[in-house]
Design a protein around this motif. Structure first.
Motif, PDB file in Angstrom:
ATOM      1  N   LYS A  18       0.872  -1.332   0.168  1.00 23.03           N
ATOM      2  CA  LYS A  18       0.015  -0.070   0.106  1.00 23.03           C
ATOM      3  C   LYS A  18       0.882   1.269  -0.068  1.00 23.03           C
ATOM      4  CE  LYS A  18      -3.961   0.374   0.713  1.00 23.03           C
ATOM      5  NZ  LYS A  18      -5.214   0.384   0.083  1.00 23.03           N
ATOM      6  N   LEU A  71      -3.661  -0.397  -4.762  1.00 22.26           N
ATOM      7  CA  LEU A  71      -5.042  -0.063  -4.454  1.00 22.26           C
ATOM      8  C   LEU A  71      -5.518  -0.776  -3.310  1.00 22.26           C
ATOM      9  CD1 LEU A  71      -6.395   0.719  -7.849  1.00 22.26           C
ATOM     10  CD2 LEU A  71      -5.264   2.418  -6.588  1.00 22.26           C
ATOM     11  N   GLU A  72      -5.409  -2.003  -3.472  1.00 27.61           N
ATOM     12  CA  GLU A  72      -6.030  -2.986  -2.406  1.00 27.61           C
ATOM     13  C   GLU A  72      -4.970  -4.271  -2.290  1.00 27.61           C
ATOM     14  OE1 GLU A  72     -10.334  -4.610  -2.175  1.00 27.61           O
ATOM     15  OE2 GLU A  72      -9.417  -5.020  -4.067  1.00 27.61           O
ATOM     16  N   TYR A  73      -5.064  -4.505  -1.071  1.00 28.17           N
ATOM     17  CA  TYR A  73      -4.426  -6.038  -0.635  1.00 28.17           C
ATOM     18  C   TYR A  73      -5.250  -6.941   0.316  1.00 28.17           C
ATOM     19  CZ  TYR A  73      -0.273  -8.720   0.870  1.00 28.17           C
ATOM     20  OH  TYR A  73       0.467  -9.732   1.154  1.00 28.17           O
ATOM     21  N   VAL A  74      -5.806  -7.994  -0.341  1.00 27.84           N
ATOM     22  CA  VAL A  74      -6.362  -8.845   0.302  1.00 27.84           C
ATOM     23  C   VAL A  74      -5.952 -10.392   0.531  1.00 27.84           C
ATOM     24  CG1 VAL A  74      -8.926  -9.754   0.461  1.00 27.84           C
ATOM     25  CG2 VAL A  74      -8.500  -7.396  -0.523  1.00 27.84           C
ATOM     26  N   ILE A 121      -3.721  -8.650  -4.934  1.00 24.50           N
ATOM     27  CA  ILE A 121      -3.565  -7.104  -4.894  1.00 24.50           C
ATOM     28  C   ILE A 121      -3.842  -6.420  -6.170  1.00 24.50           C
ATOM     29  CG2 ILE A 121      -1.588  -5.590  -4.551  1.00 24.50           C
ATOM     30  CD1 ILE A 121       0.050  -8.380  -3.690  1.00 24.50           C
ATOM     31  N   SER A 122      -4.655  -5.380  -5.996  1.00 25.37           N
ATOM     32  CA  SER A 122      -4.932  -4.612  -7.016  1.00 25.37           C
ATOM     33  C   SER A 122      -4.302  -3.232  -7.431  1.00 25.37           C
ATOM     34  CB  SER A 122      -6.711  -4.327  -7.070  1.00 25.37           C
ATOM     35  OG  SER A 122      -6.828  -3.510  -6.026  1.00 25.37           O
TER      36      SER A 122
END
Length: 118
Positions: A30, A35-38, A70-71
């Motif tokens: 991040k 943008l996103e880490y899930v 991860i986006s």
């Protein structure tokens, strides 16, 4: 949007260790612009007539599976972020080469272009 996806078999007794590492990794990704880490862990893994992620990941009875993504804005952004992440010494310090939390050779990976988002 571009997404890196991962399917990781992991020993169930090492899940807390993995969670600690994943939380640290999320902050780094991040920081560099992801943008996103899930990170998710298998819970309801069987439906009659459908192969499970456990089978696809080659999990033993003592293992579970982590499904994560991860986006990024696009593929170029992904490449830019990952270059910075891989150069960051914190990423390499969190990996114990003598006793890794999971076997990277068993991990499945893919980069994905967005098809539908609702």
């Amino acid at each position: 949007m571009y997404v890196d996806g991962f399917l990781i078999p992991i020993a169930s007794h090492r899940l807390d260790e993995y969670k600690t590492i994943a939380a640290e990794a999320a902050l780094i990704w991040k920081e560099y612009g992801a943008l996103e880490y899930v990170e998710t862990v298998g819970d309801d893994m069987t439906i009659d007539g459908v192969d499970s992620f456990l089978n696809k990941a080659g999990c033993s009875s003592e293992e579970t599976v982590v499904f994560s993504w991860i986006s990024y804005r696009d593929k170029a952004h992904r490449d830019e972020v990952n270059e910075k992440v891989m150069a960051d010494p914190r990423v390499h310090q969190m990996m114990d080469k003598d006793d890794p939390v999971f076997d990277c050779r068993r991990m499945a990976y893919g980069g994905f272009r967005l098809l539908v988002k609702a």
